[in-house]
Design a protein around this motif. Structure first.
Motif, PDB file in Angstrom:
ATOM      1  N   THR A   1       0.858  -1.181   0.000  1.00 58.46           N
ATOM      2  CA  THR A   1       0.000   0.000   0.000  1.00 58.46           C
ATOM      3  C   THR A   1       0.893   1.229   0.000  1.00 58.46           C
ATOM      4  N   ASP A   2       0.268   2.389  -0.173  1.00 58.85           N
ATOM      5  CA  ASP A   2       1.057   3.614  -0.081  1.00 58.85           C
ATOM      6  C   ASP A   2       0.528   4.479   1.055  1.00 58.85           C
ATOM      7  N   SER A   3       1.374   5.370   1.487  1.00 57.71           N
ATOM      8  CA  SER A   3       1.034   6.298   2.555  1.00 57.71           C
ATOM      9  C   SER A   3       1.198   7.698   1.976  1.00 57.71           C
ATOM     10  N   ARG A   4       0.076   8.309   1.643  1.00 59.82           N
ATOM     11  CA  ARG A   4       0.127   9.605   0.961  1.00 59.82           C
ATOM     12  C   ARG A   4      -0.070  10.791   1.888  1.00 59.82           C
TER      13      ARG A   4
ATOM     14  N   TRP B   1       6.264  16.359   4.380  1.00 60.12           N
ATOM     15  CA  TRP B   1       5.741  15.001   4.296  1.00 60.12           C
ATOM     16  C   TRP B   1       6.124  14.413   2.945  1.00 60.12           C
ATOM     17  N   VAL B   2       6.728  13.237   2.965  1.00 57.45           N
ATOM     18  CA  VAL B   2       7.121  12.555   1.738  1.00 57.45           C
ATOM     19  C   VAL B   2       6.358  11.228   1.691  1.00 57.45           C
TER      20      VAL B   2
ATOM     21  N   ALA C   1      12.055   0.656  -1.272  1.00 52.97           N
ATOM     22  CA  ALA C   1      13.222   1.492  -1.549  1.00 52.97           C
ATOM     23  C   ALA C   1      12.761   2.783  -2.217  1.00 52.97           C
ATOM     24  N   PRO C   2      13.510   3.862  -2.029  1.00 53.51           N
ATOM     25  CA  PRO C   2      13.145   5.120  -2.682  1.00 53.51           C
ATOM     26  C   PRO C   2      12.939   4.920  -4.184  1.00 53.51           C
ATOM     27  N   GLY C   3      11.876   5.511  -4.694  1.00 54.28           N
ATOM     28  CA  GLY C   3      11.564   5.401  -6.114  1.00 54.28           C
ATOM     29  C   GLY C   3      10.654   4.249  -6.471  1.00 54.28           C
TER      30      GLY C   3
END
Length: 143
Positions: free
Chosen positions: A62-65, A80-81, A102-104
């Motif tokens: 999932t993502d954390s927006r 916030w990133v 990982a980043p990206g």
């Protein structure tokens, strides 16, 4: 500096998460358990440190927006990133380990069942003081 001491070891090629295994029932735990076996069907045994598999399969993601609401702590002075969370099944250990991608790496790059590998990551970096950089682990699609 590790974000949590004793949870991982090594550099890029030798990087491993560290868990514990109960010698009585062979249950593996991550995060590590140093006091007692968490298996409710085990009377307990000696716990030994074990390096976990470097590779696993995406179990979920999932993502954390958005910045988390109270009572969760986040520093309002920092931007916030958004980030992606991945739950990875380690087949040999029969456990699922949660971690950031990982980043990206975004949710568009992932699929359930995809093979991923654990790599060193940075949880927090203070650009003015390298000693306060907190290291952790990330998951990325296997190359």
């Amino acid at each position: 500096m590790p974000a949590v001491a004793g949870w991982f070891t090594g550099e890029e090629d030798g990087f491993r998460l560290l868990g514990t295994r109960c010698q009585a029932c062979a249950s593996v735990f991550f995060p590590r358990e140093d006091d007692h076996c968490r298996n409710p069907h085990c009377a307990g045994g000696v716990l030994e440190e074990v390096p976990l598999s470097r590779y696993g399969r995406v179990w979920s993601y999932t993502d954390s927006r958005y910045r988390p609401p109270s009572p969760y702590v986040s520093n309002p002075d920092l931007p916030w990133v958004p980030y992606t969370l991945i739950a990875v099944e380690l087949e040999a250990e029969r456990i699922v380990v949660l971690g950031q991608a990982a980043p990206g790496v975004t949710t568009a790059d992932l699929a359930v069942g995809m093979e991923v590998e654990v790599i060193p990551g940075v949880l927090q970096k203070d650009p003015e003081a390298a000693l306060t950089t907190l290291t952790t682990w990330n998951w990325r699609p296997r190359r």
